[in-house]
Design an enzyme around this catalytic site. Structure first.
Site, PDB file in Angstrom:
ATOM      1  N   LYS A 278       9.102  -0.669  14.243  1.00  0.00           N
ATOM      2  CA  LYS A 278       9.655  -0.363  12.915  1.00  0.00           C
ATOM      3  C   LYS A 278      10.732   0.720  13.027  1.00  0.00           C
ATOM      4  O   LYS A 278      11.809   0.623  12.454  1.00  0.00           O
ATOM      5  CB  LYS A 278       8.559   0.174  11.981  1.00  0.00           C
ATOM      6  CG  LYS A 278       7.621  -0.864  11.408  1.00  0.00           C
ATOM      7  CD  LYS A 278       6.733  -0.180  10.355  1.00  0.00           C
ATOM      8  CE  LYS A 278       5.525  -0.991  10.001  1.00  0.00           C
ATOM      9  NZ  LYS A 278       4.588  -0.291   9.126  1.00  0.00           N
TER      10      LYS A 278
ATOM     11  N   GLY B  44      -4.902  -1.869   4.825  1.00  0.00           N
ATOM     12  CA  GLY B  44      -4.090  -2.999   4.352  1.00  0.00           C
ATOM     13  C   GLY B  44      -4.751  -4.334   4.619  1.00  0.00           C
ATOM     14  O   GLY B  44      -4.811  -5.211   3.750  1.00  0.00           O
ATOM     15  N   ARG B  45      -5.278  -4.516   5.819  1.00  0.00           N
ATOM     16  CA  ARG B  45      -5.865  -5.819   6.184  1.00  0.00           C
ATOM     17  C   ARG B  45      -7.253  -6.014   5.586  1.00  0.00           C
ATOM     18  O   ARG B  45      -7.878  -7.053   5.790  1.00  0.00           O
ATOM     19  CB  ARG B  45      -5.881  -5.979   7.705  1.00  0.00           C
ATOM     20  CG  ARG B  45      -6.511  -4.823   8.462  1.00  0.00           C
ATOM     21  CD  ARG B  45      -6.148  -4.880   9.941  1.00  0.00           C
ATOM     22  NE  ARG B  45      -6.647  -3.746  10.695  1.00  0.00           N
ATOM     23  CZ  ARG B  45      -5.985  -2.593  10.846  1.00  0.00           C
ATOM     24  NH1 ARG B  45      -4.813  -2.413  10.258  1.00  0.00           N
ATOM     25  NH2 ARG B  45      -6.492  -1.613  11.576  1.00  0.00           N
TER      26      ARG B  45
ATOM     27  N   LYS C 247       0.845  -1.198   0.000  1.00  0.00           N
ATOM     28  CA  LYS C 247       0.000   0.000   0.000  1.00  0.00           C
ATOM     29  C   LYS C 247       0.883   1.252   0.000  1.00  0.00           C
ATOM     30  O   LYS C 247       0.690   2.154  -0.802  1.00  0.00           O
ATOM     31  CB  LYS C 247      -0.907  -0.025   1.239  1.00  0.00           C
ATOM     32  CG  LYS C 247      -1.813   1.170   1.355  1.00  0.00           C
ATOM     33  CD  LYS C 247      -2.794   1.016   2.497  1.00  0.00           C
ATOM     34  CE  LYS C 247      -3.542   2.318   2.713  1.00  0.00           C
ATOM     35  NZ  LYS C 247      -4.499   2.253   3.814  1.00  0.00           N
TER      36      LYS C 247
ATOM     37  N   GLU D 223      10.421  -4.660   4.665  1.00  0.00           N
ATOM     38  CA  GLU D 223      10.524  -6.058   4.229  1.00  0.00           C
ATOM     39  C   GLU D 223      10.260  -6.169   2.724  1.00  0.00           C
ATOM     40  O   GLU D 223      10.995  -6.831   1.980  1.00  0.00           O
ATOM     41  CB  GLU D 223       9.496  -6.928   4.970  1.00  0.00           C
ATOM     42  CG  GLU D 223       9.747  -7.107   6.449  1.00  0.00           C
ATOM     43  CD  GLU D 223       9.099  -6.033   7.300  1.00  0.00           C
ATOM     44  OE1 GLU D 223       8.808  -4.916   6.777  1.00  0.00           O
ATOM     45  OE2 GLU D 223       8.899  -6.287   8.500  1.00  0.00           O
TER      46      GLU D 223
ATOM     47  N   GLU E 224      -4.958  -6.647  14.554  1.00  0.00           N
ATOM     48  CA  GLU E 224      -4.452  -5.322  14.178  1.00  0.00           C
ATOM     49  C   GLU E 224      -5.598  -4.307  14.246  1.00  0.00           C
ATOM     50  O   GLU E 224      -5.388  -3.127  14.501  1.00  0.00           O
ATOM     51  CB  GLU E 224      -3.828  -5.353  12.773  1.00  0.00           C
ATOM     52  CG  GLU E 224      -2.882  -4.193  12.516  1.00  0.00           C
ATOM     53  CD  GLU E 224      -1.985  -4.390  11.289  1.00  0.00           C
ATOM     54  OE1 GLU E 224      -0.832  -4.827  11.443  1.00  0.00           O
ATOM     55  OE2 GLU E 224      -2.449  -4.128  10.168  1.00  0.00           O
TER      56      GLU E 224
ATOM     57  N   HIS F  63      -5.314 -33.034  17.307  1.00  0.00           N
ATOM     58  CA  HIS F  63      -4.214 -33.865  17.811  1.00  0.00           C
ATOM     59  C   HIS F  63      -3.076 -33.005  18.338  1.00  0.00           C
ATOM     60  O   HIS F  63      -1.969 -33.496  18.536  1.00  0.00           O
ATOM     61  CB  HIS F  63      -3.727 -34.793  16.696  1.00  0.00           C
ATOM     62  CG  HIS F  63      -4.817 -35.724  16.249  1.00  0.00           C
ATOM     63  ND1 HIS F  63      -5.061 -36.925  16.873  1.00  0.00           N
ATOM     64  CD2 HIS F  63      -5.767 -35.593  15.298  1.00  0.00           C
ATOM     65  CE1 HIS F  63      -6.107 -37.512  16.296  1.00  0.00           C
ATOM     66  NE2 HIS F  63      -6.551 -36.714  15.337  1.00  0.00           N
TER      67      HIS F  63
HETATM   68  O1  F6P Z   1       1.933  -4.248   9.920  1.00  0.00           O
HETATM   69  C1  F6P Z   1       1.697  -2.914   9.626  1.00  0.00           C
HETATM   70  C2  F6P Z   1       1.233  -2.706   8.229  1.00  0.00           C
HETATM   71  O2  F6P Z   1       1.147  -1.336   8.021  1.00  0.00           O
HETATM   72  C3  F6P Z   1      -0.079  -3.397   7.916  1.00  0.00           C
HETATM   73  O3  F6P Z   1      -1.175  -2.688   8.338  1.00  0.00           O
HETATM   74  C4  F6P Z   1       0.029  -3.564   6.449  1.00  0.00           C
HETATM   75  O4  F6P Z   1      -0.903  -4.494   5.972  1.00  0.00           O
HETATM   76  C5  F6P Z   1       1.460  -4.007   6.325  1.00  0.00           C
HETATM   77  O5  F6P Z   1       2.152  -3.239   7.279  1.00  0.00           O
HETATM   78  C6  F6P Z   1       2.060  -3.847   4.965  1.00  0.00           C
HETATM   79  O6  F6P Z   1       2.010  -2.522   4.527  1.00  0.00           O
HETATM   80  P1  F6P Z   1       2.188  -2.116   3.020  1.00  0.00           P
HETATM   81  O7  F6P Z   1       1.099  -2.752   2.229  1.00  0.00           O
HETATM   82  O8  F6P Z   1       2.137  -0.631   2.983  1.00  0.00           O
HETATM   83  O9  F6P Z   1       3.533  -2.639   2.559  1.00  0.00           O
END
Ligand code: F6P
Length: 545
Positions: free
Chosen positions: A512, A269-270, A208, A214, A355, A386
């Protein structure tokens, strides 16, 4: 729109506290008192049947919970969300994932502008692109057909696509390999591309913000991996597309915005699987199935918007959850889908629920003074049986469960010598588990089996452990869409009652920021100015790395 009430001061909350303090009938007693309870405490919507009769509620508790929803303005807040009001007040944003699955002719406005035409314009581009990749019209830089699609993303840009791809694998093009890279641990990337040919691989960089550490780290590594083989910067345009709200960052990364699929800041995002974040899924299952998936979500949106609260699945699930968390003292929710295809559903729900509702202040910033979101966990049945069900059945903690099952298998195998199909055995376990949890086994029943007295306590099941069961005829794109929207709206209703903002996530920021500060320290000898524990940990890493 902020409610003026303090939750614990509402009449309904106080009634519920009184009901919780009074002696309560057990599930055995509730079922004995009402022979039709299994039907009376059930509801249907958008292709799903919800049995909540094994929740520890009676008519009085249910009506107080419904009063609570009304007193907290759940209906008004729902309508405000659906109208596009900026209910995410800490980020001043509308919350309109429901617009992503609205039919073309719908009119939903943000700042006076109808957003549905933009949604469908992107959906059309996604469909067109997916068709090209699936048909082989979209080729790699050297003219090879695309045979592998790798989604690079994390959190909402990963968990939804992974879960839904696995869930709908039955409907997917088996000629295409789908992979999902999320972890900044280089192992994730290395193992996922190990057997892939760069000339046949398409990367979808999903983020987003397009700034997530990452994802950007993995995307840069992917570009190097591609160029190490193909050797020409021009190859990036054939092997990388982006899904983002941030065109500037996409361009900075080197992806042509002609190869970008857009979404908007009013999509959390979620809550973004049904936006362009679903591009990998669209390629895997095809645009028609993806539309069915969106239609399933829309079915549940309509049910949520229109069904009376007492028949409204998300509302009922939210309220029984509130009863369990706030009045019976449960602190978690086990989600137990009896479908191997839904093996990542609990992981997906963890972000959606935790979240969203892992918050400690109300909309106005005051400490809540009551528990909010539960710890969500689980795995596919029957495997979980199990592993951890022992604790659910006989442990000291109260763990409410959501069972999820389907009447029909997508892989109907012939019955074995015993005459039962895999599916019958699978579903027998769903029904047996919730029955055992609710009714247990009394010491008298154990003794009647001839069990020696010393073993009676060990073999006794207290029962009275709450669960709900969700059933649909089969796992299709449409039923999956409805199931996801059901949980989205359940989370919304709980957040509305708890009077928290379910749509921000400031809690992930501090870690972060600190990681960004620590990363350059690891490879240098600069003096460390953290606490003594962190300093010692970093010093150990510097020595051992
Ligand atoms: O974990 C925090 C967060 O901002 C989530 O809300 C989001 O889904 C994720 O990081 C990834 O963010 P982006 O889509 O901006 O890379």
């Amino acid at each position: 729109m902020q409610p003026t009430h303090t939750l614990t001061e509402t009449a309904a909350w106080q009634k519920l506290e009184a009901l919780a303090a009074a002696p309560q009938p057990t599930l055995r007693e509730l079922f004995a008192a009402d022979p039709q309870r299994g039907r009376n405490f059930a509801a249907e919507g958008a292709g799903w049947y919800l049995d909540y009769s094994k929740q520890r509620i009676d008519g009085d508790i249910l009506s107080a919970l419904l009063d609570l929803a009304r007193e907290c303005g759940v209906e008004q807040r729902r309508d405000a969300m659906l109208r596009g009001e900026k209910i995410n007040i800490t980020e001043n944003r509308a919350v309109l994932h429901t617009a992503l699955r609205a039919p073309r002719e719908t009119d939903i406005r943000v700042d006076g502008q109808n957003v549905v035409p933009q949604v469908h314009a992107v959906l059309d581009r996604m469909a067109d692109f997916a068709r090209k990749v699936r048909s082989g019209e979209w080729r790699g830089f050297t003219g090879e057909r695309i045979r592998a699609v790798v989604n690079i993303g994390i959190g909402g840009s990963d968990l939804g696509p992974v879960m839904a791809y696995e869930a709908l694998e039955h409907y997917s093009d088996r000629e295409l390999t789908l992979r999902f890279v999320s972890n900044v641990d280089g192992t994730d990337f290395a193992e996922k591309v190990r057997d892939l040919n760069p000339a046949e691989t398409l990367f979808i960089v999903s983020s987003k913000t397009f700034t997530t550490l990452e994802t950007m780290t993995n995307a840069r590594t992917a570009r190097r991996w591609l160029l190490d083989t193909l050797g020409d910067e021009a190859a990036v345009a054939r092997h990388f597309v982006a899904v983002s709200t941030n065109a500037q960052e996409v361009q900075k990364f080197g992806i042509d915005t002609a190869n970008m699929f857009e979404f908007w800041d009013w999509v959390g995002g979620r809550y973004s699987l049904d936006s362009a974040i679903g591009l990998s899924l669209t390629i895997a299952v095809g645009p028609e199935q993806f539309r069915d998936f969106l239609d399933g979500m829309h079915d549940m949106d309509r049910h949520f918007a229109g069904a009376p609260l007492e028949e409204n699945l998300p509302v009922l699930m939210a309220l029984t959850g509130i009863w369990n968390q706030n009045f019976l003292g449960a602190c978690s929710l086990a989600v137990l889908p009896y479908s191997q295809y839904l093996r990542s559903f609990a992981a997906y729900l963890q972000q959606l629920d935790m979240e969203s509702n892992g918050k400690h202040v109300t909309l106005s910033g005051a400490e809540v003074g009551y528990d909010t979101g539960p710890i969500v966990w689980g795995q596919a049945g029957t495997n979980g049986q199990h592993a951890f069900y022992q604790l659910i059945h006989q442990g000291t903690r109260l763990i409410p469960c959501d069972f999820i099952g389907f009447a029909r298998s997508l892989n109907p195998l012939p019955a074995g010598e015993e005459g039962q199909t895999h599916q019958d055995l699978l579903m027998a376990n769903v029904f047996a588990q919730s029955e055992a949890l609710a009714f247990g086994k009394t010491p008298e029943q154990v003794r009647a089996d001839g069990v020696p007295e010393a073993l009676v306590p060990h073999k006794t099941f207290a029962g009275n452990r709450p669960s709900s069961t969700l059933l649909a005829r089969d796992l299709t794109p449409r039923s999956l869409g409805a199931l996801i929207a059901l949980y989205e709206h359940k989370v919304f209703v709980q957040g509305a009652v708890w009077n928290i903002n379910s749509f921000d996530q400031w809690g992930v920021e501090l870690g972060k920021v600190l990681a960004q500060r620590i990363a350059p320290e690891l490879g240098s000898q600069q003096e460390l100015r953290h606490d003594s524990s962190t300093n010692a940990l970093i010093a150990w890493y510097r020595r051992e790395r």
